[in-house]
Design a protein around this motif. Structure first.
Motif, PDB file in Angstrom:
ATOM      1  N   ALA A 398       0.834  -1.209   0.000  1.00 34.34           N
ATOM      2  CA  ALA A 398       0.000   0.000   0.000  1.00 34.34           C
ATOM      3  C   ALA A 398       0.868   1.258   0.000  1.00 34.34           C
ATOM      4  CB  ALA A 398      -0.922  -0.005   1.219  1.00 34.34           C
ATOM      5  N   ASP A 401       2.666   1.693  -3.491  1.00 35.32           N
ATOM      6  CA  ASP A 401       1.704   2.142  -4.511  1.00 35.32           C
ATOM      7  C   ASP A 401       1.396   3.629  -4.355  1.00 35.32           C
ATOM      8  OD1 ASP A 401       1.606  -0.334  -5.550  1.00 35.32           O
ATOM      9  OD2 ASP A 401      -0.406  -0.855  -4.796  1.00 35.32           O
ATOM     10  N   ALA A 402       1.048   4.005  -3.136  1.00 35.36           N
ATOM     11  CA  ALA A 402       0.642   5.394  -2.910  1.00 35.36           C
ATOM     12  C   ALA A 402       1.811   6.357  -3.085  1.00 35.36           C
ATOM     13  CB  ALA A 402       0.052   5.532  -1.500  1.00 35.36           C
ATOM     14  N   GLU A 677       1.771  12.014   4.623  1.00 34.27           N
ATOM     15  CA  GLU A 677       0.585  11.180   4.467  1.00 34.27           C
ATOM     16  C   GLU A 677       0.739   9.911   5.297  1.00 34.27           C
ATOM     17  OE1 GLU A 677      -0.496  10.443   0.198  1.00 34.27           O
ATOM     18  OE2 GLU A 677       1.169  11.826  -0.102  1.00 34.27           O
ATOM     19  N   ILE A 679      -1.213   6.123   5.708  1.00 37.86           N
ATOM     20  CA  ILE A 679      -2.245   5.203   5.226  1.00 37.86           C
ATOM     21  C   ILE A 679      -2.559   4.228   6.345  1.00 37.86           C
ATOM     22  CG2 ILE A 679      -2.733   3.356   3.566  1.00 37.86           C
ATOM     23  CD1 ILE A 679      -0.831   4.793   1.647  1.00 37.86           C
TER      24      ILE A 679
END
Ligand code: MOS
Length: 732
Positions: A398, A401-402, A677, A679
């Protein structure tokens, strides 16, 4: 906005905070309070030969000057270590470290106390201080986290020597000092031999125990209150000298006393992160699979106490390695006692281990994520237990990807943005899932409102809000109808808000206490022929919106208010004591994450700007997505400071801190902090505790500095193994 568990509910105490109604420890009104200001030593080792308080005493408003000559006696032998802590609280003339409290001036205003403190003249017999590792002798501490300081698996040295690929380097991290928004503060008042203390603390019960022990009074005679805390991060996890001194001064002058620590005094007697020297040696096959891991940690402690920076602990479980040696040593120096600082051990240790893993990725020509996947631990090799849950693979995926990891070209210096070098780096994160015994109380009144309490402290993480959500869900009462109480030793017992354990510990107790109260109200209805629920089976009931009803026929039911009102009770009380079971014997329990960072390095100036940080974390059930996100990005920002800015500098000729202020001790400001950020990777863990949470306060910093250091290497081809990464290190 739904208030159910998981919902990103705004802080229930947000209004109190923005209007200034929330009382922090220094802010409690206390008629007749005297203001204490500490005088700190200007030498790091020696004795007080003479102390002249006459000028200070002549100043207007000065009530007393407390020194080792006139201070009340307190019991100082530390129960655990048997060390004499006399120097900590004016019980002797010994100076053990720079900025040790040597006097407290008491006056009718803060300004008068502060001014008079500058007039206290202390004469010292100085000794040459030992403040560097090279000046002292490392020894093996008795234990680290209750276990042997050394972890040994196979013959790590032989396996390293035989390995096809080896990386073997020394990494160093500096002392870092706590500087939350709110410096420490204490107000103390005696009523006979009962003591009331408002203290900026992460755990009121720990402070109570310490004060009761030092003053030789029963714990019941001590009440400690901490309603709102402006950041703890481990720095407020202990009862430091100023807390004891406030109570001593109040006793001495027979009136309430307040000591609010002045910002420059934060580099004195209130703990800091130990500097470390860490050797990490990794041996691997050509395929990148580890055959040997060695992590040797050196930290420092004071002459008067022992604190061990546990940097090697994560190395014992993060990757699979058949042979492993992890050691911890400490050196006693003329320094203050170090303490917990956000992920103590894991933050410093992950810088060394995750930098070394990056070096191994280069040596084996593997992508850093691929290298980590090849060494993925499907069980905890040290504990020899399966993980209760582990979603690190999902975090890598994850996060990558981000973040856009796939656009990274592997060769150092191969990515540019105009004249700037671009670097992308990553690192793993992990933090243990801790839990201690905790209790809670839940009251439901005849209006259908609930009061829920536990003595744990909300150190700014949002505990009031998260616990209100847990109670609301368990009771089936809207969150606006719940008044949550925390931070008072008159409330049920709770552990320190430390080790990322408060939510797991107290949250479990809150859930059980709420269910207990709900079941008691249900029992009243079931036993009452006037109730539509009369005679129902308890397990046939559900609760929602303040109403108990039959699951099979929701129209049959009535409100909590109606049931309690008719029963004639003012309130119905539920209680619970929650504690860990034997799940720790069956499972290894940890949160995991993956950190990513992107930097721009100026090739001419050596300046590093972090342009992006992204973390993906899996930590069990998330009680409030907004609060969790805030904890994660706060931890990552802390890691940015660790990577690029924070460093306490000491002059080793005098043993004195040279940058005890926020203009020279650098912390990230808004302009330093990029788009950050976090996640939240979904994870269900049925084993950890009643509410399935792993704790999120500390993992955000773990690996953050390594990800930035690895990005700097990727940008420049320069490996900086010594934090912080300052321009001078990149220009050589
Ligand atoms: Mo945390 S550093 O255990 O308060």
């Amino acid at each position: 906005m739904t208030a159910n568990i998981g919902a990103p509910l705004d802080r229930v105490d947000g209004h109190l905070k923005v209007t200034g109604a929330a009382k922090y420890s220094a802010e409690w009104p206390m008629p007749g309070v005297a203001y204490g200001f500490m005088v700190l030593s200007t030498v790091a080792s020696g004795r007080i030969r003479d102390i002249d308080t006459s000028r200070a005493m002549r100043e207007p408003g000065v009530l007393a000057v407390m020194t080792h000559r006139n201070a009340p006696h307190v019991v100082t032998a530390d129960d655990k270590a048997g060390v004499d802590k006399g120097p900590m609280v004016l019980q002797s003339d010994i100076i053990a470290y720079d900025r040790q409290p040597v006097a407290v001036v008491l006056a009718d205003t803060f300004e008068r106390a502060q001014h008079a403190a500058s007039l206290v003249i202390v004469h010292y017999d100085r000794e040459r201080p030992q403040t560097t590792f090279a000046m002292g002798t490392p020894y093996k501490p008795k234990a680290v986290h209750g276990k042997d300081a050394d972890t040994v698996r196979g013959d790590a040295a032989a396996a390293l020597a035989a390995a096809a690929v080896r990386v073997d380097h020394v990494y160093t991290t500096p002392a870092e000092h706590h500087n939350p928004m709110e410096p420490h503060a204490t107000i103390a008042r005696w009523d006979g031999d009962s003591l009331t203390v408002y203290d900026a603390s992460q755990g009121v019960f720990g402070v109570r125990t310490r004060l009761a022990g030092m003053f030789g009074i029963p714990p019941e005679n001590v009440r400690v209150i901490a309603k709102f805390i402006g950041g703890g991060f481990g720095g407020k996890g202990s009862a430091w000298p100023h807390t004891i001194l406030t109570a001593m001064a109040a006793k001495m002058i027979g009136r309430a006393v307040k000591i609010a620590i002045w910002r420059p005094q934060m580099w004195g007697s209130v703990g800091y992160r130990s500097p470390t020297i860490q050797r990490v040696a990794l041996g691997a096959g050509a395929d990148g699979r580890l055959v040997s891991t060695i992590h040797e940690v050196q930290g420092q402690t004071s002459q008067i106490d022992e604190f061990v920076e546990s940097s090697g602990i994560l190395t014992t479980m993060l990757y699979t390695s058949p042979a492993l040696l992890v050691t911890h040593r400490v050196t006693k120096l003329n320094v203050g006692t170090p303490t917990y600082m956000r992920a103590p051990g894991e933050s410093t240790g992950s810088f060394a281990l995750e930098s070394a893993m990056d070096e191994l990725a280069i040596a084996t020509n593997l992508d850093p994520i691929e290298l980590r996947l090849r060494n993925y631990a499907d069980m905890d090799q040290d504990a020899k237990l399966p993980f209760s849950s582990k979603s690190l693979r999902e975090c890598y995926r994850a996060g990558a990807d981000a973040f856009g990891w796939s656009r990274r070209t592997p060769a150092p210096g191969s990515m540019r943005d105009g004249r700037m070098f671009v670097g992308l780096g990553m690192a793993s994160a992990t933090y243990p899932t801790n839990r201690s015994a905790a209790s809670a109380l839940a009251l439901i009144d005849a209006f259908g409102n609930a009061i829920v309490q536990s003595g744990g402290v909300d150190i700014g993480t949002g505990s009031y809000t998260a616990f209100s959500q847990v109670a609301a869900e368990a009771l089936g009462i809207p969150v606006e109808r719940i008044t949550f109480g925390l931070g008072d030793t008159r409330m049920p017992n709770a552990p320190n808000a430390g080790g990322s354990q408060l939510t797991a510990s107290v949250g479990s107790a809150v859930k059980l206490a709420a269910l207990d109260a709900r079941n008691k109200v249900a029992a009243l209805a079931i036993a009452d022929p006037r109730s539509p629920l009369a005679g129902a089976a308890p397990e046939a009931l559900d609760a929602k919106d303040g109403r108990l009803f039959l699951k099979a026929d929701p129209s049959r039911g009535e409100t909590y208010a109606a049931i309690v009102e008719r029963s004639g009770n003012v309130m119905v009380e539920g209680r619970a004591d929650a504690k860990p079971g034997d799940e720790k014997k069956q499972y290894a329990m940890h949160a995991f994450g993956a950190q990513f960072a992107e930097v721009r390095v100026d090739p001419d100036l050596g300046t590093v700007r972090v342009v992006r940080q992204l973390g993906a974390f899996a930590a069990g059930r998330i009680l409030n997505a907004k609060l969790a996100h805030s904890q994660y990005i706060g931890g990552m920002t802390f890691g940015l400071g660790m990577a690029l800015l924070e460093e306490t500098r000491r002059d080793d000729r005098t043993g004195r801190v040279m940058n005890a202020n926020l203009s020279e001790y650098l912390l990230p400001v808004h302009a330093d902090v990029p788009a950050t950020e976090a996640i939240l990777v979904e994870e269900v863990d049925p084993h950890v505790n009643e509410i399935g949470v792993k704790g999120i306060g500390e993992i955000g910093i773990v690996g953050a500095a390594a990800a930035i250091a690895n990005a700097v290497y990727h940008a420049t081809g320069k490996r900086i193994r010594d934090l912080p990464i300052t321009p001078d290190k990149l220009l050589v």
